[in-house]
Design an enzyme around this catalytic site. Structure first.
Site, PDB file in Angstrom:
ATOM      1  N   GLY A 172      -1.942  -2.395   5.462  1.00 52.94           N
ATOM      2  CA  GLY A 172      -1.831  -3.661   6.169  1.00 52.94           C
ATOM      3  C   GLY A 172      -2.924  -4.620   5.724  1.00 52.94           C
ATOM      4  N   ARG A 227      -5.029  -0.405  -4.768  1.00 53.46           N
ATOM      5  CA  ARG A 227      -4.739  -1.813  -5.063  1.00 53.46           C
ATOM      6  C   ARG A 227      -4.727  -2.634  -3.781  1.00 53.46           C
ATOM      7  NH1 ARG A 227       0.385  -3.504  -8.646  1.00 53.46           N
ATOM      8  NH2 ARG A 227      -1.096  -2.850 -10.273  1.00 53.46           N
ATOM      9  N   LYS A 245      -9.213   2.797   0.733  1.00 55.66           N
ATOM     10  CA  LYS A 245      -8.297   2.737   1.876  1.00 55.66           C
ATOM     11  C   LYS A 245      -8.378   3.968   2.771  1.00 55.66           C
ATOM     12  CE  LYS A 245      -5.061  -0.087  -0.765  1.00 55.66           C
ATOM     13  NZ  LYS A 245      -3.660  -0.270  -1.214  1.00 55.66           N
ATOM     14  N   ASP A 265      -3.528   4.778  -2.564  1.00 57.58           N
ATOM     15  CA  ASP A 265      -3.757   4.034  -3.789  1.00 57.58           C
ATOM     16  C   ASP A 265      -4.950   3.109  -3.594  1.00 57.58           C
ATOM     17  OD1 ASP A 265      -2.163   2.263  -2.044  1.00 57.58           O
ATOM     18  OD2 ASP A 265      -2.243   0.913  -3.765  1.00 57.58           O
ATOM     19  N   THR A 294       0.852  -1.193   0.000  1.00 60.11           N
ATOM     20  CA  THR A 294       0.000   0.000   0.000  1.00 60.11           C
ATOM     21  C   THR A 294       0.887   1.242   0.000  1.00 60.11           C
ATOM     22  OG1 THR A 294      -1.865  -1.045   1.137  1.00 60.11           O
ATOM     23  CG2 THR A 294      -1.697   1.316   1.350  1.00 60.11           C
ATOM     24  N   SER A 342       4.193  -0.050   1.844  1.00 59.80           N
ATOM     25  CA  SER A 342       5.377  -0.526   1.127  1.00 59.80           C
ATOM     26  C   SER A 342       5.887   0.495   0.121  1.00 59.80           C
ATOM     27  CB  SER A 342       5.055  -1.850   0.410  1.00 59.80           C
ATOM     28  OG  SER A 342       3.926  -1.690  -0.435  1.00 59.80           O
ATOM     29  N   SER A 375       1.614  -1.524  -4.691  1.00 62.22           N
ATOM     30  CA  SER A 375       0.710  -0.383  -4.857  1.00 62.22           C
ATOM     31  C   SER A 375       0.359  -0.237  -6.329  1.00 62.22           C
ATOM     32  CB  SER A 375       1.370   0.910  -4.351  1.00 62.22           C
ATOM     33  OG  SER A 375       1.839   0.763  -3.035  1.00 62.22           O
ATOM     34  N   ASP A 426       6.387   0.721  -6.638  1.00 60.20           N
ATOM     35  CA  ASP A 426       6.142  -0.346  -5.678  1.00 60.20           C
ATOM     36  C   ASP A 426       5.161  -1.333  -6.286  1.00 60.20           C
ATOM     37  OD1 ASP A 426       5.927  -1.828  -3.235  1.00 60.20           O
ATOM     38  OD2 ASP A 426       4.047  -0.761  -2.858  1.00 60.20           O
TER      39      ASP A 426
END
Length: 284
Positions: A92, A64, A78, A62, A46, A174, A214, A211
């Site tokens: 998480g 995803r 999120k 984001d 994330t 991340s 994400s 990343d």
């Protein structure tokens, strides 16, 4: 004196400085030499950010959601509602972040009705960190809490173990390093709302494109000191598949029209409830 300088017996008192993680590090060293697998870091998959501007806060995330190496959801939400003046980004485990924020949102609503006043952001931060600390990190919820109250705009970074700190801008997940690089380069004090929103979008896109955990779109939420809130789903859609699909010239021969398959025969047999046989199920 380094905590890795020498091995000691469990009953020996450490010399020099006191390192709380000395025993843990020795355990990890013994596990590494014996061939046992070492614990790995939790990958949140994330990118979430938050920053203060002159007149409020901006939160970004984001969309995803991943299950190991599989993309489980391309448009996951999120940024969670806490109160009318407080929102929270979660990284998480999706279930942990959603249910944790739902629980604290319910408690703040009861507090608002009891005190007949708007809840403060630090109150939400205290409730969240107490709950996470109680479970010692087993609730995988890394949070960026943002909102405005009588004391102005606030941004809090809340780790899964319950530690917190307040900064003018923060990132988690991340993709946080890529997003933080954007903030460290371009953040300025007293930015206006438009510039702050564009900076948040840029930070999220840095996580999206650097990343693997994400991706997809960028959501933003603007909370202002005057009490107004703007929630934007899909503020940036860099991976919209409609553009790519529109560029493909699909042959008309690939579209099967109605009636292309001939019907040789059809039979209609009506029935009533009298034709239905009911068998009692054995329950013993």
């Amino acid at each position: 004196m380094s905590e890795y300088s020498h091995a000691r017996t469990p009953m020996e008192e450490p010399a020099g400085f006191s390192f709380e993680n000395t025993m843990r590090n020795e355990m990890l060293q013994r596990a590494a030499t014996s061939g046992r697998p070492l614990p790995s870091a939790t990958k949140t998959g994330t990118t979430i950010v938050g920053m203060i501007f002159d007149g409020g806060v901006v939160l970004g995330a984001d969309t995803r959601a991943t299950n190991d190496t599989t993309i489980a959801e391309k448009n996951c939400e999120k940024i969670h509602y806490i109160a009318d003046n407080i929102y929270c980004c979660g990284a998480g485990t999706a279930a942990d972040t959603e249910k944790t924020t739902d629980l604290i949102s319910s408690q703040l609503e009861l507090l608002r009705m009891n005190s007949k006043s708007q809840p403060r952001v630090v109150t939400a931060c205290t409730l969240l960190k107490r709950m996470l600390f109680r479970y010692q990190g087993h609730i995988s919820a890394a949070l960026v809490l943002g909102g405005c109250d009588v004391n102005g705009p606030h941004i809090f970074n809340i780790a899964p173990h319950g530690s917190t700190f307040s900064q003018p801008y923060t990132t988690m997940g991340s993709g946080s390093l890529a997003a933080m690089a954007v903030f460290e380069t371009e953040w300025r004090e007293n930015m206006d709302e438009r510039a702050a929103t564009e900076l948040v979008k840029k930070a999220i896109l840095a996580g999206v494109f650097n990343d693997l955990g994400s991706g997809s779109n960028c959501d933003t939420t603007v909370i202002r000191v005057d009490g107004t809130v703007t929630v934007t789903r899909g503020a940036v859609t860099p991976n919209d598949p409609l553009k790519l699909r529109s560029m493909i010239n699909r042959s008309s021969k690939m579209t099967i029209p109605l009636g292309a398959t001939p019907v040789i025969s059809s039979t209609y047999t009506p029935f009533t409830l009298a034709d239905v046989t009911v068998t009692e199920m054995e329950t013993e």
